[in-house]
Scaffold this motif. Structure first.
Motif, PDB file in Angstrom:
ATOM      1  N   VAL A   1       0.614  -1.104   0.201  1.00 53.70           N
ATOM      2  CA  VAL A   1      -0.166   0.039   0.068  1.00 53.70           C
ATOM      3  C   VAL A   1       0.376   1.075  -0.420  1.00 53.70           C
ATOM      4  N   ARG A   2       2.162   1.550   0.825  1.00 54.10           N
ATOM      5  CA  ARG A   2       3.221   2.458   0.830  1.00 54.10           C
ATOM      6  C   ARG A   2       3.453   2.843  -0.504  1.00 54.10           C
ATOM      7  N   SER A   3       3.558   1.952  -1.412  1.00 54.09           N
ATOM      8  CA  SER A   3       3.736   2.479  -2.447  1.00 54.09           C
ATOM      9  C   SER A   3       3.100   3.219  -3.829  1.00 54.09           C
ATOM     10  N   SER A   4       1.857   2.950  -2.747  1.00 57.82           N
ATOM     11  CA  SER A   4       0.550   3.018  -4.558  1.00 57.82           C
ATOM     12  C   SER A   4       0.262   4.491  -4.231  1.00 57.82           C
ATOM     13  N   ASP A   5       0.005   4.722  -5.761  1.00 59.48           N
ATOM     14  CA  ASP A   5      -0.005   6.374  -5.971  1.00 59.48           C
ATOM     15  C   ASP A   5      -1.111   6.548  -4.919  1.00 59.48           C
ATOM     16  N   ALA A   6      -1.644   6.309  -4.248  1.00 60.18           N
ATOM     17  CA  ALA A   6      -3.273   7.227  -3.699  1.00 60.18           C
ATOM     18  C   ALA A   6      -2.104   7.209  -2.310  1.00 60.18           C
ATOM     19  N   PHE A   7      -1.975   6.184  -1.466  1.00 61.99           N
ATOM     20  CA  PHE A   7      -1.020   6.815  -0.584  1.00 61.99           C
ATOM     21  C   PHE A   7       0.092   7.918  -1.161  1.00 61.99           C
ATOM     22  N   ARG A   8       0.746   8.403  -2.493  1.00 58.42           N
ATOM     23  CA  ARG A   8       1.626   9.113  -2.164  1.00 58.42           C
ATOM     24  C   ARG A   8       1.182  10.078  -2.809  1.00 58.42           C
ATOM     25  N   HIS A   9      -0.296   9.919  -2.465  1.00 56.24           N
ATOM     26  CA  HIS A   9      -0.933  11.181  -3.036  1.00 56.24           C
ATOM     27  C   HIS A   9      -1.207  12.320  -1.347  1.00 56.24           C
ATOM     28  N   HIS A  10      -1.728  10.690  -0.909  1.00 60.55           N
ATOM     29  CA  HIS A  10      -2.127  11.424   0.372  1.00 60.55           C
ATOM     30  C   HIS A  10      -1.457  12.064   1.481  1.00 60.55           C
ATOM     31  N   ARG A  11      -0.049  11.111   1.139  1.00 57.87           N
ATOM     32  CA  ARG A  11       1.124  11.803   1.909  1.00 57.87           C
ATOM     33  C   ARG A  11       1.405  13.628   0.960  1.00 57.87           C
ATOM     34  N   HIS A  12       1.350  13.627   0.096  1.00 56.38           N
ATOM     35  CA  HIS A  12       2.080  14.415  -0.402  1.00 56.38           C
ATOM     36  C   HIS A  12       0.852  15.819   0.001  1.00 56.38           C
ATOM     37  N   GLU A  13      -0.325  15.070  -0.046  1.00 53.16           N
ATOM     38  CA  GLU A  13      -1.801  16.359   0.246  1.00 53.16           C
ATOM     39  C   GLU A  13      -1.397  16.535   1.967  1.00 53.16           C
ATOM     40  N   ILE A  14      -0.960  15.728   2.750  1.00 53.71           N
ATOM     41  CA  ILE A  14      -0.595  16.120   4.362  1.00 53.71           C
ATOM     42  C   ILE A  14       0.584  16.936   4.221  1.00 53.71           C
ATOM     43  N   TRP A  15       2.073  16.450   3.710  1.00 51.92           N
ATOM     44  CA  TRP A  15       3.132  17.397   3.540  1.00 51.92           C
ATOM     45  C   TRP A  15       3.007  18.817   3.616  1.00 51.92           C
ATOM     46  N   THR A  16       1.897  18.688   2.381  1.00 53.85           N
ATOM     47  CA  THR A  16       1.778  20.257   1.986  1.00 53.85           C
ATOM     48  C   THR A  16       1.164  20.965   3.047  1.00 53.85           C
ATOM     49  N   LEU A  17       0.020  20.734   3.658  1.00 52.23           N
ATOM     50  CA  LEU A  17      -0.649  21.173   4.296  1.00 52.23           C
ATOM     51  C   LEU A  17      -0.235  21.323   6.172  1.00 52.23           C
ATOM     52  N   LEU A  18       1.237  20.344   6.283  1.00 51.25           N
ATOM     53  CA  LEU A  18       1.809  20.923   7.334  1.00 51.25           C
ATOM     54  C   LEU A  18       2.845  21.449   7.192  1.00 51.25           C
ATOM     55  N   ARG A  19       3.714  22.098   5.934  1.00 52.08           N
ATOM     56  CA  ARG A  19       5.084  22.834   5.289  1.00 52.08           C
ATOM     57  C   ARG A  19       5.201  24.123   6.300  1.00 52.08           C
ATOM     58  N   ASP A  20       3.818  24.750   6.207  1.00 48.39           N
ATOM     59  CA  ASP A  20       3.640  26.704   6.613  1.00 48.39           C
ATOM     60  C   ASP A  20       3.838  26.165   7.880  1.00 48.39           C
ATOM     61  N   GLU A  21       2.988  25.321   8.781  1.00 45.72           N
ATOM     62  CA  GLU A  21       2.328  24.666  10.574  1.00 45.72           C
ATOM     63  C   GLU A  21       3.705  24.660  10.936  1.00 45.72           C
ATOM     64  N   VAL A  22       5.106  23.683  10.125  1.00 46.28           N
ATOM     65  CA  VAL A  22       6.589  23.729  10.757  1.00 46.28           C
ATOM     66  C   VAL A  22       6.846  24.269  11.304  1.00 46.28           C
TER      67      VAL A  22
END
Ligand SMILES: Nc1ncnc2c1ncn2[C@@H]1O[C@H](COP(=O)(O)OP(=O)(O)OP(=O)(O)O)[C@@H](O)[C@H]1O
Length: 360
Positions: free
Chosen positions: A240-261
């Motif tokens: 699952v961790r290599s799937s496109d859906a996983f990467r998509h969600h990972r990017h989505e959350i990372w983008t949301l967190l970046r400014d907060e970090v």
């Protein structure tokens, strides 16, 4: 009335802070008007920058502290203290060293007054559930870190709480053990149907475990966004961790967190001038680059973990036995202000060291 199992209804939590060597007395607002619902049987993961109030949120739900304003509701009723309807698993195992694995799992059942024979059955069942059927008579010092955490999970499940609260339970474990415990937790959740609220620093862990992931802002903590994770059945897909859906969600959350970090890191060093390394980048940029590469960059899928590759945290927090999270009790049963000050003092040099290590 809402259908939520748990509802944080405009919850604010402030902590009084004593005057220290470099600061006058005041208050820290950990959570500000935070609203979040958790559905019955849901696996909800909360992720956010260090110090944004994740543990405060969990403590409030665990009944270890009370909101300054707003309400925390379970099944529509305000939480007024700890209860057997909520089991808590901390990062540190908090096992009783003088009791065997079985003795530790039996602990909550004894407190609940479960008769001996039934207790033995429940202990055996829950040790089996976490894959420790053959280790009932081992003492904590005879168990690996992963096994100890399994015992802690079994102990919390044994008295059959409706809700399992988990505060970075796998953060102190090595990557392989963490992966297998994540799989086990998903399996246990599917088998038991518990509502799980899980705190983590790790984006991958959040995406892998959560049905939904609540992303928090930097302090004072609020919910920035709740992401529905559409990965389907974790067990049905090979990786699952290599799937496109996983990467998509990972990017989505990372983008949301970046400014907060970024916001959290600059708040930790208000007086310091940004240090620019040879790369020409400020330390926070270097930290983000080193620990959180663009989620789709080659070769790093599945790599964002708590610990050294932790994108949003500054290391493990101490946890105390279930009776209360903190060893210090000066203010509201949480960490003492002195300890909070010391944390803040340590954070800046650590960040600077990381920059030096990277560019030096
Ligand atoms: N008992 C306390 N007294 C004073 N301040 C506190 C207390 N407990 C927590 N805080 C402060 O409240 C804020 C939120 O803390 P909390 O531990 O909930 O954050 P967190 O998101 O869990 O952090 P981390 O990811 O680093 O574990 C921090 O600024 C912290 O210093």
């Amino acid at each position: 009335m809402s259908d939520d199992k748990v509802l944080f209804d405009r919850v604010t939590k402030t902590f009084p802070v004593r005057a220290g060597r470099r600061a006058s007395a005041g208050a820290v607002t950990a959570l500000d008007q935070l609203t979040l619902g958790v559905r019955p049987g849901e696996f909800l993961v909360v992720v956010g920058p260090s110090g944004c109030g994740k543990s405060t949120l969990l403590d409030l739900l665990g009944g270890l502290s009370r909101p300054t304003s707003g309400e925390v509701l379970v099944d529509g009723r305000p939480v007024t203290g700890p209860g057997l309807d909520r089991g808590i698993v901390f990062q540190q195992y908090a096992l009783l060293p003088w009791r065997t694995a079985a003795g530790n799992v039996a602990f909550g059942l004894e407190a609940k007054g479960v008769p001996r024979a039934e207790r033995a059955e429940l202990v055996a069942h829950h040790l089996d559930l976490v894959g420790l059927g053959g280790f009932a008579e081992r003492y904590p010092h005879e168990l690996s870190g992963g096994m100890k955490q399994r015992v802690a999970i079994a102990r919390s499940l044994a008295y059959d709480p409706d809700i399992l609260l988990m505060d970075e339970p796998f953060a102190a474990l090595d990557a392989q053990t963490r992966d297998s415990l994540q799989d086990e937790l998903v399996r246990i959740w599917q088998r038991t149907g518990k509502t799980i609220v899980f705190i983590t620093h790790g984006i991958d862990e959040a995406v892998y475990l959560g049905q939904r992931v609540a992303v928090m802002t930097s302090r004072p903590g609020r919910i920035k966004q709740v992401i529905e994770i559409g990965l389907g059945d974790r067990g049905a897909t090979e990786d699952v961790r290599s799937s496109d859906a996983f990467r998509h969600h990972r990017h989505e959350i990372w983008t949301l967190l970046r400014d907060e970090v970024r916001a959290a890191q600059s708040a930790e060093r208000p007086a310091a001038r940004p240090t620019v390394g040879r790369s020409g980048r400020t330390p926070w940029r270097a930290l983000l680059d080193r620990s959180t590469p663009a989620p789709d960059s080659p070769g790093r899928s599945g790599d964002t973990r708590p610990g050294p590759a932790d994108p949003v945290g500054v290391g493990p927090r101490a946890a105390a036995p279930e009776a209360g999270r903190s060893a210090g009790t000066a203010v509201d049963g949480g960490r003492t202000p002195a300890v909070a000050d010391a944390d803040a003092d340590r954070a800046a040099p650590a960040a600077t060291r990381t920059e030096e290590a990277r560019v030096g």
